[in-house]
Design a protein around this motif. Sequence first.
Motif, PDB file in Angstrom:
ATOM      1  N   PHE A   1       0.803  -1.262  -0.052  1.00 40.89           N
ATOM      2  CA  PHE A   1       0.110  -0.033  -0.116  1.00 40.89           C
ATOM      3  C   PHE A   1       0.751   1.065   0.212  1.00 40.89           C
ATOM      4  O   PHE A   1       1.353   1.475   1.053  1.00 40.89           O
ATOM      5  N   ARG A   2       1.139   1.894  -0.910  1.00 41.05           N
ATOM      6  CA  ARG A   2       1.929   2.974  -1.313  1.00 41.05           C
ATOM      7  C   ARG A   2       1.247   4.208  -1.088  1.00 41.05           C
ATOM      8  O   ARG A   2       0.266   4.471  -1.445  1.00 41.05           O
ATOM      9  N   HIS A   3       2.159   5.086  -0.527  1.00 46.85           N
ATOM     10  CA  HIS A   3       1.857   6.527  -0.466  1.00 46.85           C
ATOM     11  C   HIS A   3       3.101   7.418  -0.468  1.00 46.85           C
ATOM     12  O   HIS A   3       4.086   7.085   0.137  1.00 46.85           O
ATOM     13  N   ALA A   4       2.745   8.750  -0.927  1.00 46.27           N
ATOM     14  CA  ALA A   4       4.090   9.395  -1.259  1.00 46.27           C
ATOM     15  C   ALA A   4       4.950   9.595   0.105  1.00 46.27           C
ATOM     16  O   ALA A   4       6.103   9.720   0.168  1.00 46.27           O
ATOM     17  N   SER A   5       4.073   9.990   1.052  1.00 44.81           N
ATOM     18  CA  SER A   5       4.613  10.374   2.381  1.00 44.81           C
ATOM     19  C   SER A   5       5.614   9.213   2.890  1.00 44.81           C
ATOM     20  O   SER A   5       6.421   9.608   3.334  1.00 44.81           O
ATOM     21  N   ARG A   6       5.171   8.189   2.678  1.00 47.58           N
ATOM     22  CA  ARG A   6       5.866   6.888   3.173  1.00 47.58           C
ATOM     23  C   ARG A   6       6.918   6.594   2.260  1.00 47.58           C
ATOM     24  O   ARG A   6       8.185   6.170   2.631  1.00 47.58           O
ATOM     25  N   LEU A   7       6.802   6.498   0.881  1.00 45.74           N
ATOM     26  CA  LEU A   7       7.743   6.299  -0.008  1.00 45.74           C
ATOM     27  C   LEU A   7       8.863   7.386  -0.292  1.00 45.74           C
ATOM     28  O   LEU A   7       9.942   6.904  -0.027  1.00 45.74           O
TER      29      LEU A   7
ATOM     30  N   PRO B   1      -5.865   6.602  -5.410  1.00 48.56           N
ATOM     31  CA  PRO B   1      -6.432   5.125  -5.663  1.00 48.56           C
ATOM     32  C   PRO B   1      -7.090   4.885  -6.932  1.00 48.56           C
ATOM     33  O   PRO B   1      -7.363   3.599  -7.217  1.00 48.56           O
ATOM     34  N   ASP B   2      -7.351   5.697  -7.888  1.00 52.30           N
ATOM     35  CA  ASP B   2      -7.973   5.443  -8.993  1.00 52.30           C
ATOM     36  C   ASP B   2      -6.861   5.310 -10.077  1.00 52.30           C
ATOM     37  O   ASP B   2      -5.677   5.921  -9.944  1.00 52.30           O
ATOM     38  N   GLN B   3      -7.348   4.444 -11.022  1.00 49.61           N
ATOM     39  CA  GLN B   3      -6.583   4.292 -12.232  1.00 49.61           C
ATOM     40  C   GLN B   3      -6.960   5.842 -13.291  1.00 49.61           C
ATOM     41  O   GLN B   3      -7.974   6.123 -13.288  1.00 49.61           O
ATOM     42  N   ASP B   4      -5.941   6.277 -13.805  1.00 50.19           N
ATOM     43  CA  ASP B   4      -6.084   7.467 -14.378  1.00 50.19           C
ATOM     44  C   ASP B   4      -5.813   7.503 -15.992  1.00 50.19           C
ATOM     45  O   ASP B   4      -4.742   7.080 -16.295  1.00 50.19           O
ATOM     46  N   ASP B   5      -6.672   7.540 -16.885  1.00 50.65           N
ATOM     47  CA  ASP B   5      -6.678   7.366 -18.241  1.00 50.65           C
ATOM     48  C   ASP B   5      -5.315   8.069 -18.959  1.00 50.65           C
ATOM     49  O   ASP B   5      -4.813   7.361 -19.888  1.00 50.65           O
ATOM     50  N   ARG B   6      -5.079   9.044 -18.439  1.00 50.23           N
ATOM     51  CA  ARG B   6      -3.982   9.762 -19.057  1.00 50.23           C
ATOM     52  C   ARG B   6      -2.517   9.328 -18.780  1.00 50.23           C
ATOM     53  O   ARG B   6      -1.663   9.730 -19.133  1.00 50.23           O
ATOM     54  N   GLN B   7      -2.617   8.272 -17.799  1.00 48.88           N
ATOM     55  CA  GLN B   7      -1.358   7.605 -17.531  1.00 48.88           C
ATOM     56  C   GLN B   7      -1.337   6.250 -17.884  1.00 48.88           C
ATOM     57  O   GLN B   7      -0.433   5.418 -17.304  1.00 48.88           O
ATOM     58  N   ARG B   8      -1.779   5.972 -19.180  1.00 52.38           N
ATOM     59  CA  ARG B   8      -1.649   4.779 -19.652  1.00 52.38           C
ATOM     60  C   ARG B   8      -0.180   4.875 -20.455  1.00 52.38           C
ATOM     61  O   ARG B   8      -0.175   4.870 -21.711  1.00 52.38           O
ATOM     62  N   HIS B   9       0.914   4.933 -19.822  1.00 53.60           N
ATOM     63  CA  HIS B   9       2.198   5.142 -20.270  1.00 53.60           C
ATOM     64  C   HIS B   9       3.137   4.260 -19.573  1.00 53.60           C
ATOM     65  O   HIS B   9       2.716   3.650 -18.479  1.00 53.60           O
ATOM     66  N   TYR B  10       4.283   3.983 -19.919  1.00 51.80           N
ATOM     67  CA  TYR B  10       5.387   3.391 -19.322  1.00 51.80           C
ATOM     68  C   TYR B  10       6.257   4.164 -18.669  1.00 51.80           C
ATOM     69  O   TYR B  10       6.577   5.213 -19.180  1.00 51.80           O
TER      70      TYR B  10
ATOM     71  N   HIS C   1       0.444  -1.884  -8.898  1.00 52.90           N
ATOM     72  CA  HIS C   1       0.938  -0.712  -8.245  1.00 52.90           C
ATOM     73  C   HIS C   1      -0.261  -0.140  -7.838  1.00 52.90           C
ATOM     74  O   HIS C   1      -0.973   0.457  -8.268  1.00 52.90           O
ATOM     75  N   ARG C   2      -0.455   0.188  -6.415  1.00 55.02           N
ATOM     76  CA  ARG C   2      -1.406   0.600  -5.706  1.00 55.02           C
ATOM     77  C   ARG C   2      -1.147   1.761  -4.614  1.00 55.02           C
ATOM     78  O   ARG C   2      -0.213   1.500  -4.010  1.00 55.02           O
ATOM     79  N   ARG C   3      -1.619   3.107  -4.870  1.00 54.98           N
ATOM     80  CA  ARG C   3      -1.264   4.068  -4.301  1.00 54.98           C
ATOM     81  C   ARG C   3      -2.482   4.662  -3.151  1.00 54.98           C
ATOM     82  O   ARG C   3      -3.513   4.833  -3.934  1.00 54.98           O
TER      83      ARG C   3
END
Lengths: 542, 106
Positions: free
Chosen positions: A440-446, A507-516, A501-503
Amino acid sequence: MTTNDRRAEQRPAPGGSVEFDADVLVIGGGPAGTWAAVSAAERGARVVLADKGFCGTSGATAAAGTGVWYVDPDPALREAAMANREKLGGHLQNRRWMARVLDQTYQDSNRLAAWGYPYPVDDSGKPQRNSLQGPEYMRLMRKRTKQAGVTILDHSPALELLVDDDGAVAGASGVRRQKHDRWTVRAKAVVIATGGCAFLSRTLGSNVLTGDGYLMAAEVGAEFSSMEFSNAYAISPAFGSVTKTLFYGWATFSYEDGSVVPGAASKGGRSAIARALLQGPVYARLDKADGNVQRDMRASQPNFFLPFDRTAIDPFRDRFPVTLRLEGTVRGTGGLRIVDDSCATSVPGLYAAGDAATRELICGGFTGGGSHNAAWAMSSGTWAGWGAADFARQLGPARQRHLASAGTVAFRSRSNRPLEPAVLAKAVQDEVYPYELNYFRHASRLDGALARLDAAWVDVSAADAASKDDLLRARESAAMLATSRWMYRSALARYESRGMHRRDDYPDQDDRQRHYVTSGGLDEVWTAVRPHADASYAEAAE
Amino acid sequence: MIEVIDAERCTSCDICVNVCPTNVFDKTDGIPVIARQSDCQTCFLCELYCPEDALYVAPHADTPCPTDVVALRETAALGSYRRAVGWTDETRDLRGIDRSYLLFGH
Ligand SMILES: Cc1cc2nc3c(=O)[nH]c(=O)nc-3n(C[C@H](O)[C@H](O)[C@H](O)COP(=O)(O)OP(=O)(O)OC[C@H]3O[C@@H](n4cnc5c(N)ncnc54)[C@H](O)[C@@H]3O)c2cc1C
Ligand code: SF4
Ligand code: SF4
């Protein structure tokens, strides 16, 4: 089958070392490495294969066994097979590569049958080729690798690559840990098939998989892709190593008090198990398997039952404690970036196959096992072997090249501070095992974890060179450290949840980030974004 | 982790020294020794390759689990994995009975 009478040549070498001249060096002797070695030899190359352990027992497949993405060449079946996992993988797969892998896996599996692999036959008399018993498969692959004329170096971990003056990869060197000496192979092309990185978590067969190939490749400037998809966790009995998860599809998961963990399941509910484990122990019982299923299970995966039979647990009737072990990129999908159909990396002369290479092309951002990895290992191995052999042939007769060693960490003496491999490995594990950091990833912890890992890198880069006895362990823990940094830097660069990959903060999938997400670098770790093929085609069409 | 080399069965063939992926055993003049138990990854493969069924791997991955060889001989544990995968003469037929195809997709 063509046998290769052109063998790699052993050259005279100073005491305490052995040296070979080859066309192709394959590093790693799991399915990817053995398929690469056989394929390169069949193209006429002189091949050396070096394995850290013993080619035939080492690596994830030999110990575990795998389902295989073997689908009959019926267009409707193939279409369904490709469509089936696209959503799970976050639509990052590539249809052209999926089709190639299905074709190659079909051909390779049928060769296995011709070589004598004892595939079962179903009640209607049809052979079934979508599962391989690990020990049986890899014993056969060792035999075929030898028969193809490949020189196998067992217990011979590679430690660093060799490069020529133009920066092309031209071999590798390492140690022979049972002979206490060093080996060097000069080669015209190198295939990295060292598997993934499971961070010494004792998940089945995977403690040889510490990301060594990633580190060596990064030292010559290779790039990675999809390293954020590296947080695969697998179920095992809490005390045991057997992380075979298929049969947990028949399990009920419960808390200490016996009440059912809501939403917990092997498939599609593993995060509920992780959340429950953060609170306390979790138990499983395979109580949904009837007598027939129980019999088929025993016949299919004898190793699954070892932890139970040897502790007098009846897994169908008794509740037993379970845990989730980190498998990192072994059942994640990140790895070395592949730049063409021959599985070349971004560095001339360097090829990648199996778990060492990215599996994004056929898995996207998710693979919990379930056959794609095994299909990728044999297909990418076959292609990388051909690619490396062709590259070697184009290079022509061996010119005298001036070669330099590319190894960095643990080789360079910079201070009098010792590099302590066990301490470093533990420090990395502390940042990558915890579910609250990596599952369970989160910017503050990563951010915090990454700061500590970056500091550790500065520290180990400045440390003293490792002693001869510590060198392998030092390089392994440095490779784990480097892997963790590509992993978390990439995780921070994907501001959404997709695939495995779970943030928590996105929490949602974002269509604009369908990239590598591409990554690389050692002292400075960087990331960049590459479009998915569909997106670039769409743009071209506009 | 690997716990037992049964000195009564072992013929000092050194196969286990060769095949262990994590290099846990060392050769000696006689029977091999478990030299680096903490490196054992509990993969059970040495058991499969030992022709004498002289090895026993306890299923506990993280901690040693001392096992009494005399008591072990009373059970069917020694060689049980090898028999189950069909790697003994008497059990050869088991090599081809994988029924995974009936279980996938559950
Ligand atoms: C428990 C478990 C179950 C799985 N089940 C499935 C499944 O059902 N279906 C599926 O598709 N996939 C499954 N997988 C994944 C699958 O096993 C891997 O994708 C596959 O083994 C990859 O093959 P490989 O050759 O790339 O790596 P491996 O089989 O891991 O082999 C890598 C080899 O590289 C060697 N090596 C490492 N470092 C060095 C070095 N420095 N120098 C020389 N050699 C080195 C190792 O010793 C090893 O022999 C499973 C994995 C696990 C752990
Ligand atoms: S493989 Fe078995 S018989 Fe051979 S040395 Fe090892 S324990 Fe002894
Ligand atoms: S169980 Fe595996 S790692 Fe342990 S001693 Fe046997 S072969 Fe080696």
